[in-house]
Scaffold this motif. Structure first.
Motif, mmCIF file in Angstrom:
data_model
loop_
_atom_site.group_PDB
_atom_site.id
_atom_site.type_symbol
_atom_site.label_atom_id
_atom_site.label_comp_id
_atom_site.label_asym_id
_atom_site.label_seq_id
_atom_site.Cartn_x
_atom_site.Cartn_y
_atom_site.Cartn_z
ATOM 1 N N TRP A 49 7.890 3.626 7.605
ATOM 2 C CA TRP A 49 7.199 2.345 7.594
ATOM 3 C C TRP A 49 6.709 1.966 6.204
ATOM 4 N N SER A 50 6.428 0.678 6.056
ATOM 5 C CA SER A 50 5.774 0.120 4.879
ATOM 6 C C SER A 50 4.468 -0.520 5.342
ATOM 7 N N ALA A 51 3.440 -0.457 4.502
ATOM 8 C CA ALA A 51 2.135 -1.032 4.829
ATOM 9 C C ALA A 51 1.712 -1.980 3.712
ATOM 10 N N ALA A 75 10.745 1.461 6.826
ATOM 11 C CA ALA A 75 10.248 1.114 5.498
ATOM 12 C C ALA A 75 11.272 0.261 4.753
ATOM 13 N N GLU A 101 -1.392 -5.132 2.602
ATOM 14 C CA GLU A 101 -2.533 -5.997 2.843
ATOM 15 C C GLU A 101 -2.060 -7.377 2.429
ATOM 16 N N LEU A 149 -3.774 -6.688 7.733
ATOM 17 C CA LEU A 149 -3.011 -5.476 7.492
ATOM 18 C C LEU A 149 -1.689 -5.671 8.215
ATOM 19 N N LYS A 174 0.833 -1.200 0.000
ATOM 20 C CA LYS A 174 0.000 0.000 0.000
ATOM 21 C C LYS A 174 0.870 1.253 0.000
ATOM 22 N N SER A 175 1.903 1.245 0.831
ATOM 23 C CA SER A 175 2.826 2.373 0.923
ATOM 24 C C SER A 175 4.142 1.842 1.460
ATOM 25 N N SER A 224 8.242 -1.172 10.373
ATOM 26 C CA SER A 224 9.089 0.008 10.467
ATOM 27 C C SER A 224 10.494 -0.451 10.823
ATOM 28 N N LEU A 242 2.058 -3.772 8.996
ATOM 29 C CA LEU A 242 2.896 -2.578 8.983
ATOM 30 C C LEU A 242 4.273 -2.947 9.523
ATOM 31 N N GLU A 293 6.933 -4.451 14.006
ATOM 32 C CA GLU A 293 5.835 -4.799 13.117
ATOM 33 C C GLU A 293 4.501 -4.780 13.847
#
Length: 170
Positions: A30-32, A124, A34, A118, A21-22, A122, A120, A53
């Motif tokens: 961070w990276s996100a 990223a 799904e 979801l 997602k990002s 960190s 996440l 995480e």
């Protein structure tokens, strides 16, 4: 000034069973993702020295681990117990898991349906690891375990038990 990012449902870049997602292209923090977790998929217990995480279950059920085990950290992580008596948690929709740096953690889909979460991480950049792993696996033939181990080491992933995929779940 940087604008934010808006994505429709399903939007993002697909990497393996995750949709980015990002990530590092938008944030250094961070990276996100799904993530879809197939029945029987076990990421294997592992830890990161630097990364933190967060996992949030959207659909299905996952067995979740986020503690230091007593004794030897090997074998089936689903049987581990912490010094305080914590055991693996079966989480459904709305379940949340935070993993601080250095903490062993894992997830497994025990069901017969795909679970979604979801995820996440960190800092990223986890998407870089996933893409490199995808490229290694796409080379054909049996996976080069030494190359995978070197890749994990470069990306702060210290595997404690094997990643496995038992297609039937259960």
């Amino acid at each position: 000034m940087t604008d934010g990012l808006l994505l429709p449902p399903g939007g993002g870049r697909r990497i393996q069973a995750m949709t980015l997602k990002s990530g590092a292209g938008q944030s250094a923090i961070w990276s996100a993702f799904e993530a879809e977790v197939a029945p029987g998929f076990d990421v294997g217990a592992h830890r990161h020295q630097q990364a933190e995480e967060v996992f949030y279950v959207l659909e299905g059920e996952l067995d979740l681990l986020a503690f230091h085990p007593t004794g030897n950290a090997g074998g089936d992580w689903r049987t581990w117990e912490s010094q305080t008596g914590a055991t693996v948690f079966r989480g459904g929709p709305g379940s949340f898991m935070f993993v601080p740096a250095g903490c062993p953690h894992a997830f497994f889909n025990p069901g017969r349906e795909t679970a979604r979460m979801l995820f996440l991480v960190s800092p990223a950049g986890h998407e870089l690891y996933l893409q490199e792993l995808t490229d290694l696996l796409a080379a054909g033939g049996p996976p080069d375990q030494a190359a995978i181990a070197a890749l994990r080491s470069r990306h702060d992933i210290h595997q404690l038990t094997p990643l496995t995929n038992h297609p039937t779940g259960g």
